[in-house]
Write a protein that holds these residues in place. Structure first.
Motif, PDB file in Angstrom:
ATOM      1  N   MET A 340       0.826  -1.205   0.000  1.00  0.00           N
ATOM      2  CA  MET A 340       0.000   0.000   0.000  1.00  0.00           C
ATOM      3  C   MET A 340       0.858   1.252   0.000  1.00  0.00           C
ATOM      4  SD  MET A 340      -3.147   1.133   2.511  1.00  0.00           S
ATOM      5  CE  MET A 340      -2.199   1.854   3.825  1.00  0.00           C
ATOM      6  N   GLY A 341       0.455   2.222  -0.843  1.00  0.00           N
ATOM      7  CA  GLY A 341       1.022   3.562  -0.822  1.00  0.00           C
ATOM      8  C   GLY A 341      -0.062   4.547  -0.413  1.00  0.00           C
ATOM      9  N   LEU A 342       0.328   5.598   0.292  1.00  0.00           N
ATOM     10  CA  LEU A 342      -0.642   6.525   0.865  1.00  0.00           C
ATOM     11  C   LEU A 342      -0.266   7.953   0.492  1.00  0.00           C
ATOM     12  CD1 LEU A 342      -3.128   6.629   2.797  1.00  0.00           C
ATOM     13  CD2 LEU A 342      -1.498   6.891   4.683  1.00  0.00           C
ATOM     14  N   VAL A 343      -1.237   8.724   0.020  1.00  0.00           N
ATOM     15  CA  VAL A 343      -1.041  10.134  -0.328  1.00  0.00           C
ATOM     16  C   VAL A 343      -2.145  10.952   0.329  1.00  0.00           C
ATOM     17  CG1 VAL A 343      -0.900  11.838  -2.183  1.00  0.00           C
ATOM     18  CG2 VAL A 343       0.017   9.538  -2.547  1.00  0.00           C
ATOM     19  N   PHE A 344      -1.750  12.000   1.056  1.00  0.00           N
ATOM     20  CA  PHE A 344      -2.715  12.899   1.680  1.00  0.00           C
ATOM     21  C   PHE A 344      -2.913  14.134   0.796  1.00  0.00           C
ATOM     22  CE2 PHE A 344      -1.330  11.424   6.180  1.00  0.00           C
ATOM     23  CZ  PHE A 344      -2.143  10.302   6.057  1.00  0.00           C
ATOM     24  N   SER A 345      -4.142  14.622   0.733  1.00  0.00           N
ATOM     25  CA  SER A 345      -4.439  15.897   0.079  1.00  0.00           C
ATOM     26  C   SER A 345      -4.765  16.922   1.155  1.00  0.00           C
ATOM     27  CB  SER A 345      -5.633  15.767  -0.869  1.00  0.00           C
ATOM     28  OG  SER A 345      -5.318  14.941  -1.965  1.00  0.00           O
ATOM     29  N   TYR A 346      -4.065  18.071   1.070  1.00  0.00           N
ATOM     30  CA  TYR A 346      -4.299  19.163   2.015  1.00  0.00           C
ATOM     31  C   TYR A 346      -4.803  20.392   1.264  1.00  0.00           C
ATOM     32  CZ  TYR A 346      -1.693  16.776   5.771  1.00  0.00           C
ATOM     33  OH  TYR A 346      -1.280  15.911   6.740  1.00  0.00           O
ATOM     34  N   ASP A 347      -5.385  21.315   2.029  1.00  0.00           N
ATOM     35  CA  ASP A 347      -5.936  22.534   1.445  1.00  0.00           C
ATOM     36  C   ASP A 347      -5.368  23.754   2.172  1.00  0.00           C
ATOM     37  OD1 ASP A 347      -7.430  24.350   0.041  1.00  0.00           O
ATOM     38  OD2 ASP A 347      -9.227  24.081   1.230  1.00  0.00           O
ATOM     39  N   PHE A 348      -4.062  23.994   2.015  1.00  0.00           N
ATOM     40  CA  PHE A 348      -3.443  25.172   2.604  1.00  0.00           C
ATOM     41  C   PHE A 348      -2.188  25.520   1.818  1.00  0.00           C
ATOM     42  CE2 PHE A 348      -1.779  21.535   5.059  1.00  0.00           C
ATOM     43  CZ  PHE A 348      -0.421  21.679   4.812  1.00  0.00           C
ATOM     44  N   GLU A 349      -1.671  26.715   2.080  1.00  0.00           N
ATOM     45  CA  GLU A 349      -0.447  27.154   1.436  1.00  0.00           C
ATOM     46  C   GLU A 349       0.490  27.743   2.467  1.00  0.00           C
ATOM     47  OE1 GLU A 349      -1.006  31.027  -0.840  1.00  0.00           O
ATOM     48  OE2 GLU A 349      -3.079  30.361  -0.630  1.00  0.00           O
ATOM     49  N   LEU A 350       1.715  28.001   2.047  1.00  0.00           N
ATOM     50  CA  LEU A 350       2.738  28.584   2.915  1.00  0.00           C
ATOM     51  C   LEU A 350       2.990  30.011   2.458  1.00  0.00           C
ATOM     52  CD1 LEU A 350       4.877  28.099   5.168  1.00  0.00           C
ATOM     53  CD2 LEU A 350       6.453  27.377   3.352  1.00  0.00           C
ATOM     54  N   ALA A 351       2.962  30.954   3.388  1.00  0.00           N
ATOM     55  CA  ALA A 351       3.131  32.364   3.043  1.00  0.00           C
ATOM     56  C   ALA A 351       4.239  32.982   3.880  1.00  0.00           C
ATOM     57  CB  ALA A 351       1.825  33.133   3.261  1.00  0.00           C
ATOM     58  N   ILE A 352       4.956  33.950   3.294  1.00  0.00           N
ATOM     59  CA  ILE A 352       5.990  34.706   4.000  1.00  0.00           C
ATOM     60  C   ILE A 352       5.367  35.978   4.554  1.00  0.00           C
ATOM     61  CG2 ILE A 352       8.177  35.956   3.754  1.00  0.00           C
ATOM     62  CD1 ILE A 352       9.038  34.049   1.661  1.00  0.00           C
ATOM     63  N   GLY A 353       5.722  36.320   5.800  1.00  0.00           N
ATOM     64  CA  GLY A 353       5.266  37.579   6.370  1.00  0.00           C
ATOM     65  C   GLY A 353       5.777  38.762   5.571  1.00  0.00           C
ATOM     66  N   LYS A 354       5.137  39.905   5.711  1.00  0.00           N
ATOM     67  CA  LYS A 354       5.424  41.075   4.886  1.00  0.00           C
ATOM     68  C   LYS A 354       6.869  41.521   5.028  1.00  0.00           C
ATOM     69  CE  LYS A 354       3.596  45.650   3.739  1.00  0.00           C
ATOM     70  NZ  LYS A 354       3.466  45.294   2.318  1.00  0.00           N
ATOM     71  N   LEU A 355       7.518  41.740   3.870  1.00  0.00           N
ATOM     72  CA  LEU A 355       8.887  42.254   3.806  1.00  0.00           C
ATOM     73  C   LEU A 355       8.902  43.476   2.904  1.00  0.00           C
ATOM     74  CD1 LEU A 355      10.909  38.941   3.270  1.00  0.00           C
ATOM     75  CD2 LEU A 355      10.766  40.256   5.382  1.00  0.00           C
ATOM     76  N   GLY A 356       9.832  44.390   3.163  1.00  0.00           N
ATOM     77  CA  GLY A 356      10.014  45.523   2.274  1.00  0.00           C
ATOM     78  C   GLY A 356      10.798  45.109   1.039  1.00  0.00           C
ATOM     79  N   PRO A 357      10.666  45.864  -0.089  1.00  0.00           N
ATOM     80  CA  PRO A 357      11.364  45.476  -1.318  1.00  0.00           C
ATOM     81  C   PRO A 357      12.811  45.933  -1.376  1.00  0.00           C
ATOM     82  CG  PRO A 357       9.944  47.360  -1.744  1.00  0.00           C
ATOM     83  CD  PRO A 357       9.720  46.975  -0.312  1.00  0.00           C
ATOM     84  N   TYR A 358      13.208  46.932  -0.552  1.00  0.00           N
ATOM     85  CA  TYR A 358      14.544  47.508  -0.681  1.00  0.00           C
ATOM     86  C   TYR A 358      15.242  47.522   0.675  1.00  0.00           C
ATOM     87  CZ  TYR A 358      12.164  49.227  -4.828  1.00  0.00           C
ATOM     88  OH  TYR A 358      11.436  49.308  -5.977  1.00  0.00           O
ATOM     89  N   TYR A 359      16.541  47.174   0.656  1.00  0.00           N
ATOM     90  CA  TYR A 359      17.348  47.138   1.868  1.00  0.00           C
ATOM     91  C   TYR A 359      18.758  47.621   1.555  1.00  0.00           C
ATOM     92  CZ  TYR A 359      13.627  44.317   3.939  1.00  0.00           C
ATOM     93  OH  TYR A 359      12.413  43.877   4.400  1.00  0.00           O
ATOM     94  N   GLU A 360      19.485  47.997   2.600  1.00  0.00           N
ATOM     95  CA  GLU A 360      20.873  48.373   2.454  1.00  0.00           C
ATOM     96  C   GLU A 360      21.755  47.194   2.821  1.00  0.00           C
ATOM     97  OE1 GLU A 360      21.622  51.840   4.720  1.00  0.00           O
ATOM     98  OE2 GLU A 360      20.141  53.068   3.684  1.00  0.00           O
ATOM     99  N   ARG A 361      22.942  47.182   2.220  1.00  0.00           N
ATOM    100  CA  ARG A 361      23.896  46.113   2.508  1.00  0.00           C
ATOM    101  C   ARG A 361      24.217  46.100   4.000  1.00  0.00           C
ATOM    102  NH1 ARG A 361      29.137  46.735  -0.814  1.00  0.00           N
ATOM    103  NH2 ARG A 361      29.499  48.376   0.712  1.00  0.00           N
ATOM    104  N   GLY A 362      24.246  44.876   4.572  1.00  0.00           N
ATOM    105  CA  GLY A 362      24.500  44.724   5.994  1.00  0.00           C
ATOM    106  C   GLY A 362      23.241  44.658   6.837  1.00  0.00           C
ATOM    107  N   SER A 363      22.082  44.901   6.226  1.00  0.00           N
ATOM    108  CA  SER A 363      20.829  44.848   6.980  1.00  0.00           C
ATOM    109  C   SER A 363      20.529  43.420   7.423  1.00  0.00           C
ATOM    110  CB  SER A 363      19.668  45.366   6.135  1.00  0.00           C
ATOM    111  OG  SER A 363      19.857  46.707   5.741  1.00  0.00           O
ATOM    112  N   LYS A 364      19.908  43.306   8.585  1.00  0.00           N
ATOM    113  CA  LYS A 364      19.457  42.014   9.085  1.00  0.00           C
ATOM    114  C   LYS A 364      17.996  41.834   8.715  1.00  0.00           C
ATOM    115  CE  LYS A 364      18.924  39.303  13.324  1.00  0.00           C
ATOM    116  NZ  LYS A 364      19.024  39.334  14.799  1.00  0.00           N
ATOM    117  N   LEU A 365      17.706  40.769   8.006  1.00  0.00           N
ATOM    118  CA  LEU A 365      16.352  40.513   7.519  1.00  0.00           C
ATOM    119  C   LEU A 365      15.686  39.488   8.431  1.00  0.00           C
ATOM    120  CD1 LEU A 365      14.625  41.325   5.020  1.00  0.00           C
ATOM    121  CD2 LEU A 365      15.375  39.203   3.961  1.00  0.00           C
TER     122      LEU A 365
END
Length: 614
Positions: A340-365
């Motif tokens: 027997m092989g088993l496959v689950f179907s789920y109904d969700f996604e993975l999302a990243i929390g809000k980030l800004g589009p621009y940063y300076e070198r050395g910034s901690k994200l």
């Protein structure tokens, strides 16, 4: 030949017209891993399949694929081809078992004919998906063939024509985000693996080969799971034994002996499983018995447990199963225990929390990610605890990737990353467990470096020695000479002035407001007048052509290196805060200020924002 190529070009133009909507919808569908599937099953129906597939494995595979789909929501189309489309069934939305049965009945009625041209079937399948494209649905093609080409010797079509059309159709599928999975039938050893593998590799699918129906549960489970971002789990059975209830019920084999049975423990790890698909090999028909986590018998079939059986497989689908340990008792058909092989179907996604589009070198994200459904965060501690997550950072320029493990805190995955280099980065988060994996939609961040020290040196500083000579100039040159010298020095100074800071450029669709392109241009290495179009970054040629009316828009460095916008293009408007501005004489840009450039004859707007700090 002419008619077939006309159809292909029609499909190409259709793809071109639908391209933005197709790609956006498909990207969103793939990101969730749970979108409704649009699948076209493509079958080689030529006489050569009498040798390549004498047992009718291809028909079994198509039926099993249909059975594995969710009970409702998906759409399935079928294309049967020889050197032409033999029969086809347009995309049919599955709303229940009767629709699945209609599709399987159609498969059972397919016949065979002379000659083979794989390009014909693939081209029609791509066109079918493009014609019926809907946002939020996940397209795919499953091709069952031996990969060989056999053309009518009395016709005008050549093998080169067929190969060219197949390559064109595969390219169309790739561009539209349609993976093609190939199942090569090889009973007589004449399979053309190369052709089928090229098609699957180019489109992001996968190639399989079989000459036995016993392989189908494994192959189709892998296709189904991969496309749904799920895992195929192998469930071990208990050692075969004889179940008294079965002996008493008179279920015996041909020798009169009671058949052996095996027990499978199906662990439902959480309450988020939509369907649990158990594919079983080596099961006797009508032999399955199911117990829920409370030990109660669940009728098969029923609303909670759907069953499809054939001579090659049994497929049991548990609908919205409750969390806990389910028990499945299966009688075997031979000396080997069932598998027997088993496959689950789920109904969700993975999302990243809000980030800004621009940063300076050395910034901690600081990065956080979470599971969500329909835009709402999922509250399922079991899911989070079962998964491991990592941030994947990809440098756009070099393609180098770095993987940073994330930890679980307060119902989300968290971590940090230091942006040590001035590059563009694509960020994704991947979470995976024993039963599923998810990848977030990529997020682009742009990182600028610090301004070089010499960039702060203005042209006025360089030409300071000339200022010391100013008192003596009128007596030496007269008024006209002074004016000419002033113009010369001013021109040299302007040509050698350096910009400071950076310019953020966004290309936006005027009607929808959709962001089409974003780029952070580092101005510190530039001096003198610069065309706006030079600062747009890696803009697609089609978008650059759209903005051609902005060719007369330039920038020059002003006080402190801040840009001064100048427009001599009669067909490009400059606006700030909704007000039309006159920029022919130069419009200084202040840090943090946003200005819009609207070229005539296009729906594109270039939004400029200057920032004095690099």
């Amino acid at each position: 030949m002419k008619r077939r190529m006309t159809g292909l070009w029609t499909g190409i133009w259709t793809a071109a017209l639908l391209w933005p909507a197709v790609m956006q919808g498909h990207a969103e569908a793939r990101a969730t891993g749970t979108a409704s599937v649009d699948a076209v099953l493509v079958l080689d129906a030529s006489h050569s399949m009498n040798e390549s597939d004498p047992q009718g494995i291809s028909a079994e595979a198509m039926k099993m694929f249909i059975d594995m789909l969710p009970a409702s929501g998906s759409r399935v189309g079928i294309v049967s081809y020889t050197d032409k489309v033999q029969r086809e069934k347009a995309l049919l939305e599955i709303r229940g078992e009767s629709d699945k049965q209609e599709l399987k009945t159609f498969v059972g009625q397919l016949d065979r004919g002379p000659f083979t041209d794989t390009a014909v079937g693939v081209t029609e399948a791509v066109r079918m998906l493009l014609r019926g494209e809907e946002a939020g649905r996940d397209p795919m093609i499953v091709l069952l063939a031996d990969g060989n080409t056999s053309l009518d010797s009395e016709g005008t079509r050549t093998r080169a024509d067929s190969a060219a059309e197949l390559a064109e159709a595969a390219g169309q599928a790739k561009d539209a985000g349609i993976p093609i999975y190939t199942i090569g039938l090889n009973a007589d050893g004449t399979l053309n693996r190369g052709v089928l593998r090229q098609v699957s590799d180019r489109t992001g699918g996968k190639a399989f080969v079989t000459d036995s129906a016993a392989d189908l549960p494994d192959i189709l489970s892998e296709i189904f799971a991969g496309h749904q971002q799920a895992r195929v789990m192998t469930v071990a059975a208990s050692a075969p034994s004889v179940k008294p209830e079965i002996r008493e019920s008179g279920r015996t084999d041909s020798s009169g002996e009671s058949r052996a049975f095996s027990e499978f423990r199906i662990e439902i790890p959480d309450g988020e499983v939509i369907e649990a698909n158990a594919s079983i090999k080596g099961a006797a028909r009508g032999s399955l018995e199911l117990l829920d986590p409370n030990g109660r018998t669940v009728p098969i079939p029923s609303d909670r447990a759907l069953l499809s059986e054939s001579s090659a497989y049994a497929l049991l689908k548990l609908v919205r199963p409750e969390q806990g340990t389910w028990t499945l008792r299966v009688q075997g058909t031979g000396t080997r225990p069932p598998e027997m092989g088993l496959v689950f179907s789920y109904d969700f996604e993975l999302a990243i929390g809000k980030l800004g589009p621009y940063y300076e070198r050395g910034s901690k994200l600081d990065v956080s990610a979470y599971l969500e459904r329909s835009g709402r965060r999922l509250n399922s501690p079991e899911l989070y605890r079962s998964a491991r997550a990592a941030l994947i950072v990809r440098e756009e320029e070099s393609g180098a990737e770095e993987k940073i493990p994330l930890s679980l805190e307060n119902g989300r995955f968290v971590g940090s990353y230091t942006l040590s280099r001035a590059y563009n980065y694509d960020l994704t988060v991947r979470a995976e467990s024993a039963s599923f994996y998810r990848e977030s939609k990529p997020v682009r961040v742009e990182v600028s470096g610090s301004a070089p020290r010499e960039a702060a040196e203005t042209a006025e500083t360089k030409f300071r020695p000339l200022a010391a000579l100013a008192p003596a100039v009128p007596g030496l040159l007269g008024a006209a000479g002074v004016a000419a010298l002033a113009a010369l020095v001013g021109g040299i100074a302007r040509a050698n002035r350096r910009f400071a800071g950076r310019l953020l450029v966004e290309i936006v669709d005027e009607h929808s407001g959709r962001l089409l392109h974003a780029h952070a241009a580092d101005l510190t290495g530039l001096r003198g007048r610069t065309d706006l179009l030079r600062l747009l970054g890696e803009l697609p040629e089609s978008e650059r052509f759209e903005l051609r009316a902005a060719e007369g828009v330039t920038l020059r460095p002003g006080r402190g290196g801040a840009p001064v916008l100048r427009s001599r293009a009669a067909d490009a408007e400059i606006r700030r805060g909704g007000l039309l501005l006159e920029a022919a004489g130069g419009l200084p840009l202040s840090s943090g200020e946003r200005v819009e450039v609207l070229p005539a004859g296009t729906r594109r707007i270039a939004v400029l924002e200057y920032r004095s700090r690099p």
